[in-house]
Design a protein around this motif. Structure first.
Motif, PDB file in Angstrom:
ATOM      1  N   PRO A 189       0.870  -1.110  -0.131  1.00 31.84           N
ATOM      2  CA  PRO A 189       0.110   0.001  -0.263  1.00 31.84           C
ATOM      3  C   PRO A 189       0.458   1.475  -0.273  1.00 31.84           C
ATOM      4  CG  PRO A 189      -0.798  -1.723   1.610  1.00 31.84           C
ATOM      5  CD  PRO A 189       0.492  -2.434   1.178  1.00 31.84           C
ATOM      6  N   GLY A 190       0.169   2.253  -1.183  1.00 30.54           N
ATOM      7  CA  GLY A 190       1.303   3.415  -1.022  1.00 30.54           C
ATOM      8  C   GLY A 190       2.874   3.006  -1.267  1.00 30.54           C
ATOM      9  N   PHE A 191       2.917   1.958  -1.474  1.00 23.93           N
ATOM     10  CA  PHE A 191       4.784   1.945  -2.778  1.00 23.93           C
ATOM     11  C   PHE A 191       5.095   2.499  -0.977  1.00 23.93           C
ATOM     12  CE2 PHE A 191       1.533   2.955  -6.597  1.00 23.93           C
ATOM     13  CZ  PHE A 191       1.118   1.350  -6.124  1.00 23.93           C
ATOM     14  N   ILE A 192       6.873   2.831  -1.689  1.00 28.17           N
ATOM     15  CA  ILE A 192       7.178   3.934  -1.168  1.00 28.17           C
ATOM     16  C   ILE A 192       7.177   4.951  -0.264  1.00 28.17           C
ATOM     17  CG2 ILE A 192       9.709   4.033  -0.585  1.00 28.17           C
ATOM     18  CD1 ILE A 192      10.226   1.898  -2.697  1.00 28.17           C
ATOM     19  N   ALA A 193       7.020   5.995  -1.383  1.00 23.98           N
ATOM     20  CA  ALA A 193       7.603   7.514  -1.203  1.00 23.98           C
ATOM     21  C   ALA A 193       5.774   7.732  -0.530  1.00 23.98           C
ATOM     22  CB  ALA A 193       7.226   8.067  -2.342  1.00 23.98           C
ATOM     23  N   LEU A 247      -8.572  11.142   1.618  1.00 20.42           N
ATOM     24  CA  LEU A 247      -8.473   9.809   1.183  1.00 20.42           C
ATOM     25  C   LEU A 247      -7.745   8.661   0.952  1.00 20.42           C
ATOM     26  CD1 LEU A 247      -9.539  11.612  -2.053  1.00 20.42           C
ATOM     27  CD2 LEU A 247     -11.160  11.007  -0.742  1.00 20.42           C
ATOM     28  N   ILE A 248      -6.479   9.405   0.870  1.00 21.26           N
ATOM     29  CA  ILE A 248      -5.290   8.039   0.778  1.00 21.26           C
ATOM     30  C   ILE A 248      -5.486   7.207   2.239  1.00 21.26           C
ATOM     31  CG2 ILE A 248      -2.791   7.911   1.012  1.00 21.26           C
ATOM     32  CD1 ILE A 248      -2.046  10.414  -0.326  1.00 21.26           C
ATOM     33  N   ALA A 249      -5.613   7.889   3.233  1.00 24.88           N
ATOM     34  CA  ALA A 249      -6.043   7.419   4.606  1.00 24.88           C
ATOM     35  C   ALA A 249      -7.331   6.333   4.662  1.00 24.88           C
ATOM     36  CB  ALA A 249      -5.866   8.027   5.146  1.00 24.88           C
ATOM     37  N   THR A 250      -8.191   6.630   3.383  1.00 25.13           N
ATOM     38  CA  THR A 250      -9.247   5.680   3.381  1.00 25.13           C
ATOM     39  C   THR A 250      -8.549   4.320   2.676  1.00 25.13           C
ATOM     40  OG1 THR A 250     -10.545   7.534   3.424  1.00 25.13           O
ATOM     41  CG2 THR A 250     -11.728   5.111   2.578  1.00 25.13           C
ATOM     42  N   SER A 251      -8.001   4.411   2.015  1.00 25.83           N
ATOM     43  CA  SER A 251      -7.597   3.918   0.752  1.00 25.83           C
ATOM     44  C   SER A 251      -6.334   2.719   1.838  1.00 25.83           C
ATOM     45  CB  SER A 251      -6.596   4.107  -0.611  1.00 25.83           C
ATOM     46  OG  SER A 251      -5.707   3.027  -1.113  1.00 25.83           O
ATOM     47  N   PHE A 252      -5.951   3.043   2.098  1.00 19.85           N
ATOM     48  CA  PHE A 252      -4.728   2.073   4.229  1.00 19.85           C
ATOM     49  C   PHE A 252      -5.385   1.392   4.757  1.00 19.85           C
ATOM     50  CE2 PHE A 252      -0.999   6.040   3.738  1.00 19.85           C
ATOM     51  CZ  PHE A 252      -0.338   5.365   2.398  1.00 19.85           C
ATOM     52  N   ALA A 253      -6.828   2.701   5.024  1.00 22.99           N
ATOM     53  CA  ALA A 253      -7.283   1.357   6.213  1.00 22.99           C
ATOM     54  C   ALA A 253      -8.104   0.464   5.633  1.00 22.99           C
ATOM     55  CB  ALA A 253      -8.412   2.451   6.707  1.00 22.99           C
ATOM     56  N   GLN A 254      -7.974   0.443   4.305  1.00 24.47           N
ATOM     57  CA  GLN A 254      -8.833  -1.017   3.833  1.00 24.47           C
ATOM     58  C   GLN A 254      -7.229  -2.337   3.224  1.00 24.47           C
ATOM     59  OE1 GLN A 254     -10.689   0.101  -0.526  1.00 24.47           O
ATOM     60  NE2 GLN A 254     -12.408   1.706   1.197  1.00 24.47           N
ATOM     61  N   THR A 255      -6.674  -1.381   3.132  1.00 23.66           N
ATOM     62  CA  THR A 255      -4.843  -2.530   2.413  1.00 23.66           C
ATOM     63  C   THR A 255      -3.483  -2.881   3.348  1.00 23.66           C
ATOM     64  OG1 THR A 255      -4.098  -0.529   1.656  1.00 23.66           O
ATOM     65  CG2 THR A 255      -5.987  -1.447   0.205  1.00 23.66           C
ATOM     66  N   LEU A 256      -3.844  -2.175   4.076  1.00 24.75           N
ATOM     67  CA  LEU A 256      -2.700  -1.869   5.231  1.00 24.75           C
ATOM     68  C   LEU A 256      -3.529  -3.098   6.777  1.00 24.75           C
ATOM     69  CD1 LEU A 256      -1.367   2.312   6.162  1.00 24.75           C
ATOM     70  CD2 LEU A 256      -0.479  -0.070   5.169  1.00 24.75           C
ATOM     71  N   PRO A 257      -2.583  -3.887   6.853  1.00 25.84           N
ATOM     72  CA  PRO A 257      -2.964  -4.176   8.451  1.00 25.84           C
ATOM     73  C   PRO A 257      -3.645  -3.859   9.541  1.00 25.84           C
ATOM     74  CG  PRO A 257      -0.521  -5.347   7.482  1.00 25.84           C
ATOM     75  CD  PRO A 257      -1.000  -3.381   6.807  1.00 25.84           C
ATOM     76  N   LYS A 258      -4.102  -4.061   9.898  1.00 28.60           N
ATOM     77  CA  LYS A 258      -4.961  -3.612  11.342  1.00 28.60           C
ATOM     78  C   LYS A 258      -4.065  -2.886  12.714  1.00 28.60           C
ATOM     79  CE  LYS A 258      -8.806  -4.044   9.269  1.00 28.60           C
ATOM     80  NZ  LYS A 258      -9.159  -2.470   7.752  1.00 28.60           N
ATOM     81  N   ASP A 259      -3.004  -3.316  12.742  1.00 28.42           N
ATOM     82  CA  ASP A 259      -1.862  -3.636  13.093  1.00 28.42           C
ATOM     83  C   ASP A 259      -1.028  -2.615  13.337  1.00 28.42           C
ATOM     84  OD1 ASP A 259      -0.690  -4.886  11.736  1.00 28.42           O
ATOM     85  OD2 ASP A 259       0.117  -6.168  13.897  1.00 28.42           O
ATOM     86  N   ASP A 260      -0.751  -2.243  12.183  1.00 30.35           N
ATOM     87  CA  ASP A 260       0.007  -1.065  11.179  1.00 30.35           C
ATOM     88  C   ASP A 260       0.437   0.498  12.341  1.00 30.35           C
ATOM     89  OD1 ASP A 260       1.840  -1.469   8.339  1.00 30.35           O
ATOM     90  OD2 ASP A 260       1.187   1.139   9.464  1.00 30.35           O
ATOM     91  N   ALA A 261       1.195   0.767  12.719  1.00 30.34           N
ATOM     92  CA  ALA A 261       1.747   2.184  13.215  1.00 30.34           C
ATOM     93  C   ALA A 261       1.100   3.042  12.254  1.00 30.34           C
ATOM     94  CB  ALA A 261       2.744   2.454  13.000  1.00 30.34           C
TER      95      ALA A 261
END
Length: 836
Positions: A189-193, A247-261
């Motif tokens: 998610p979000g690649f690198i940058a 908008l990006i945070a919404t995408s992260f919420a769908q793709t990042l592990p729930k325990d991501d910092a």
């Protein structure tokens, strides 16, 4: 695999920008979009995008003629044309269903082996290709451009399971023809940058709200002290759009592990919700964390109070901790103050988070640091910042904050840092200049810009005896940072070496194969007597010591901003007219030595090449220019005429171009042997063009435009990628050296007063329109005097030295004028030209 024709599907801001840069890079482009309901033209969306390209600011196109390479079309009528394309780029709405529906249509018509890529920044590659054919999946990748595509150098490439030859072909094309720093990313998610950058923004916002830090202080702290552009945190959110973060945070919420910092620092703040609802989305809206209040006819910059949401005039905080950070970043993060505690909290959060992301998001720390430098214009990547603070310091700070210590950080502590630099060899100077390249964006294959005192190489030199900077691998060992001989920075060539010659304003370096490189080293590479002295020393050294040629270039953001007008003003204030005249003579002699040297001279500009910097280009055999070179003879802005041969070269080139391209030339032969009636006929257009360029201080806003202005001659070349510039200049110099013959000088015939009469009529017309002010007239008349040949006529021959003498004569007249001195002083104080 060759990439010659590219399709871009989606003609919005991003799609149009990608299409424009592809055209800038020489590709033929098919730009497709939907057919709008009720549209008068079925290609309306794509055609509208082309119209916007013509008027865009900043300019999408490096030259208007590049527009001809783009063909507009629509998805209903022109889908079959995709069969002609080597690469198809999808830039449509970030909705999975829409993208997959389009991919199925593309797969039906595309030719075998063509590459398909998405510009997505939120959707995983593995999700995009679900249900697609095996062939499609092997030809598919993500190519994430950053906006605006012409100017942002980062391109994140997610190869997935794509064919190796396709990945290589796209990487090479984007590097060489589009000028991109291509960074390979994992499908995360979000690649690198954006994975790191969005976390940094969220952490900075969270701590500012919790610690009651003003937006001005936050931007002061999270700006220059840590190598981040002066926009800092809140200025950057205004720039990219405050509504983008949710908008990006919404995408992260769908793709990042729930325990991501990430979820520990991000929250849906009511302040942000209210700003978006009220249209305060940043620069694209009514304002953002900053706004410009124009009530009452004034312009007052205001900043938002994060606690109560009101605006007040923006403060310019002066923080001693920030000043102290120039010596060491530890002076900021260890300061017992609100600013220090804020800097510590943000840096500990985001640096600790980043250290835990490798190898999840990329294979190595080089890719991460490169992505943040190129994508966010940071001077230092996160791992370089950790080294500046010390890996042990970060570990202790993480433990004190109750946060986990990443395994890679522990390895860095054991080994002595993320980077190891070779001892000696001017590493500090090399790193600093390298980091200044392209607005603080060093190349992946160059020296990490650390302080030399903070790191000494513990390893022995590799076989061959040369030292190379090293980086810590995920396996816990050091590996040499690779250097590509077709893409290097001067810092790479300087490591472990001493300059051939050096003075306080310039250095001369051996870059191999018999080529020397002249590097200006003064502030902004402004030219002073010592710079000019080194020009002459360089010519003498190449000739006497048997080198093949000379290139002139550097790693800095700007090639050369022109003469040091501070020296000029000081000399004028003490009436040191003889000394000023001597500097003008010295410059003319140095530049003529470049032009008539018995070996090739190739200039390699990037960024600004103004005034005296432009005159270097005009006196070189060839120029290999970075595509983003901004150049011109701008001396009239400070009330003087070009004095180091700029007028002379411009009129000589215009006359030559007029003669070689005109029908009269074909009838009567070479330009320097015209009969007088033909001379009269042909000189005035050349004088007019040269006069307009100089008297209007015209600036080419790309190397392409500099060709039109004849600043780049027929032997010159354009390089799209900044990191290839010096290597390409060296190659060009070696090519010219094979059978080099110095140029021959020829006299010219200029009409004198006849031409000035015509120019005066034009000036009077502009004066009546209010386009020129009194001193503009004085300076423009001086320019016209030089370009017309002074007190001459069309029958009289003028040598180059004759025109140089005219330049010096008018320069000395103007430098004594009080309105010129006012212009120089105003430029030094404000950085802006004075109209008087």
């Amino acid at each position: 695999m060759r990439i010659e024709k590219v399709a871009v599907i989606g003609s919005g801001v991003m799609g149009a920008g990608i299409a424009a840069q592809l055209a800038n890079g020489g590709a033929d482009v098919l730009l497709l979009d939907m057919v709008p309901e009720g549209a008068s033209s079925r290609n309306q969306l794509a055609e509208s995008a082309l119209e916007k390209m013509k008027k865009s600011d900043p300019q999408m196109l490096m030259h208007r003629r590049n527009l001809k390479r783009i063909t507009p079309g629509n998805l209903d009528d022109d889908l079959k044309k995709l069969s002609e394309c080597d690469w198809i780029i999808e830039v449509i709405i970030e909705k999975l269903e829409a993208k997959q529906s389009l991919y199925k249509k593309i797969d039906e018509v595309r030719k075998k082996g063509s590459v398909v890529s998405s510009n997505t920044s939120t959707l995983p590659l593995k999700t995009l290709t679900q249900g697609m054919s095996e062939d499609f999946t092997r030809d598919f990748m993500i190519t994430h451009f950053f906006n605006p595509p012409r100017y942002m150098r980062l391109l994140e490439l997610v190869p997935g399971t794509a064919r190796a030859d396709a990945v290589s072909a796209i990487s090479r094309f984007c590097d060489v023809q589009l000028g991109k720093g291509v960074v390979l990313c994992h499908d995360t998610p979000g690649f690198i940058a954006n994975r790191i950058g969005v976390y940094w923004l969220a952490a900075a916002l969270k701590h500012a709200l919790e610690m009651n830090i003003s937006v001005e202080v936050a931007d002061e702290v999270m700006g220059r002290p840590v190598g981040i552009p002066k926009t800092g945190v809140f200025g950057l959110m205004d720039l990219i759009g405050i509504d983008l973060l949710p908008l990006i945070a919404t995408s992260f919420a769908q793709t990042l592990p729930k325990d991501d910092a990430f979820f520990e620092v991000y929250a849906e703040h009511q302040l942000i919700k209210d700003m978006i609802a009220d249209g305060y989305t940043g620069r694209k809206g009514k304002g953002g964390f900053y706004r410009l209040n124009t009530e009452g006819g004034g312009k007052v910059k205001e900043a938002k109070n994060l606690q109560n949401g009101t605006y007040a005039p923006a403060d310019k905080p002066r923080l001693p901790e920030v000043d102290a950070a120039r010596k060491s970043l530890l002076n900021l993060v260890d300061a017992d103050s609100d600013a220090g505690r804020y800097a510590r909290a943000v840096l500990v959060d985001f640096l600790g988070y980043t250290a835990g992301l490798v190898p999840e998001i990329a294979d190595d720390i080089l890719s991460v640091d490169e992505a943040m430098r190129l994508g966010y214009n940071w001077k230092f990547g996160p791992f370089e910042l950790i080294d500046k603070l010390g890996a042990a310091w970060l570990k202790a700070a993480l433990e004190a904050a109750g946060k986990p210590v990443p395994a890679l950080l522990k390895k860095a502590i054991e080994k002595g840092g993320f980077y190891q630099l070779p001892p000696g060899g001017g590493v500090a100077e090399a790193g600093a200049k390298h980091a200044d390249a392209v607005g603080g964006q060093p190349s992946r294959n160059g020296t990490p810009p650390h302080d030399s005192a903070s790191k000494e190489a513990s390893s022995a030199p590799p076989p061959g005896g040369s030292y190379r900077p090293q980086f810590l691998t995920t396996g816990g060992d050091y590996a040499a940072i690779p250097v590509d001989e077709s893409a290097w920075m001067l810092a790479d060539k300087k490591l472990g070496k001493k300059p051939v010659k050096k003075n306080p304003s310039a250095s001369l370096w051996d870059v191999g194969d018999g080529i020397l490189c002249l590097e200006f080293t003064s502030k902004m590479n402004a030219l002073d007597p010592m710079s000019l002295e080194m020009v002459q020393t360089a010519v003498k050294t190449v000739e006497e010591e048997g080198y093949k040629g000379l290139i002139i270039g550097n790693d800095s953001e700007n090639f050369c901003v022109g003469a040091n007008i501070g020296v000029l003003l000081f000399a004028a204030n003490v009436a040191a007219w003889k000394e000023i005249d001597g500097i003008i003579r010295q410059g003319q002699e140095a530049y003529m030595a470049l032009k008539y040297a018995p070996f090739p001279v190739v200039a390699a500009p990037a960024g600004f090449a103004f005034g005296g910097g432009c005159e270097i280009l005009l006196h070189s055999d060839a120029v290999v220019a970075h595509a983003e070179t901004y150049t011109g003879l701008v001396e009239v802005g400070v009330g003087i005429v070009p004095g180091w041969g700029g007028c002379k070269e411009m009129i000589f080139r215009q006359l030559k171009n007029r003669a070689e391209s005109g029908a009269v030339n074909a009838k009567f032969g070479k330009w320097f042997s015209f009969l007088s009636p033909v001379k009269t006929l042909n000189t005035m257009p050349a004088i007019k063009d040269a006069f307009m360029n100089i008297s209007m201080a015209k600036v080419a806003k790309s190397a392409d435009q500099a060709q039109d202005m004849l600043i780049l001659n027929e032997k010159s070349r354009i390089t799209m990628n900044r990191k290839r510039l010096l290597a390409d200049a060296k190659t060009r110099c070696l090519e010219l050296a094979e059978e080099y013959t110095p140029p021959h000088t020829h006299p010219v015939h200029l009409p004198g007063k006849t031409a000035r009469t015509a120019l005066e009529m034009a000036l009077k017309g502009e004066e009546k329109k209010g386009n020129v002010l009194p001193h503009d007239l004085t300076v423009s008349r001086a320019v016209g005097y030089v370009l017309s040949g002074g007190e001459t006529d069309i029958l009289h021959e003028l040598s180059e030295q004759d025109v140089l003498d005219l330049e010096r004569e008018k320069f000395m007249e103007l430098v004594k004028h009080p309105l010129t001195l006012a212009r120089i002083e105003h430029m030094l104080n404000t950085g802006k030209p004075l109209r008087n």
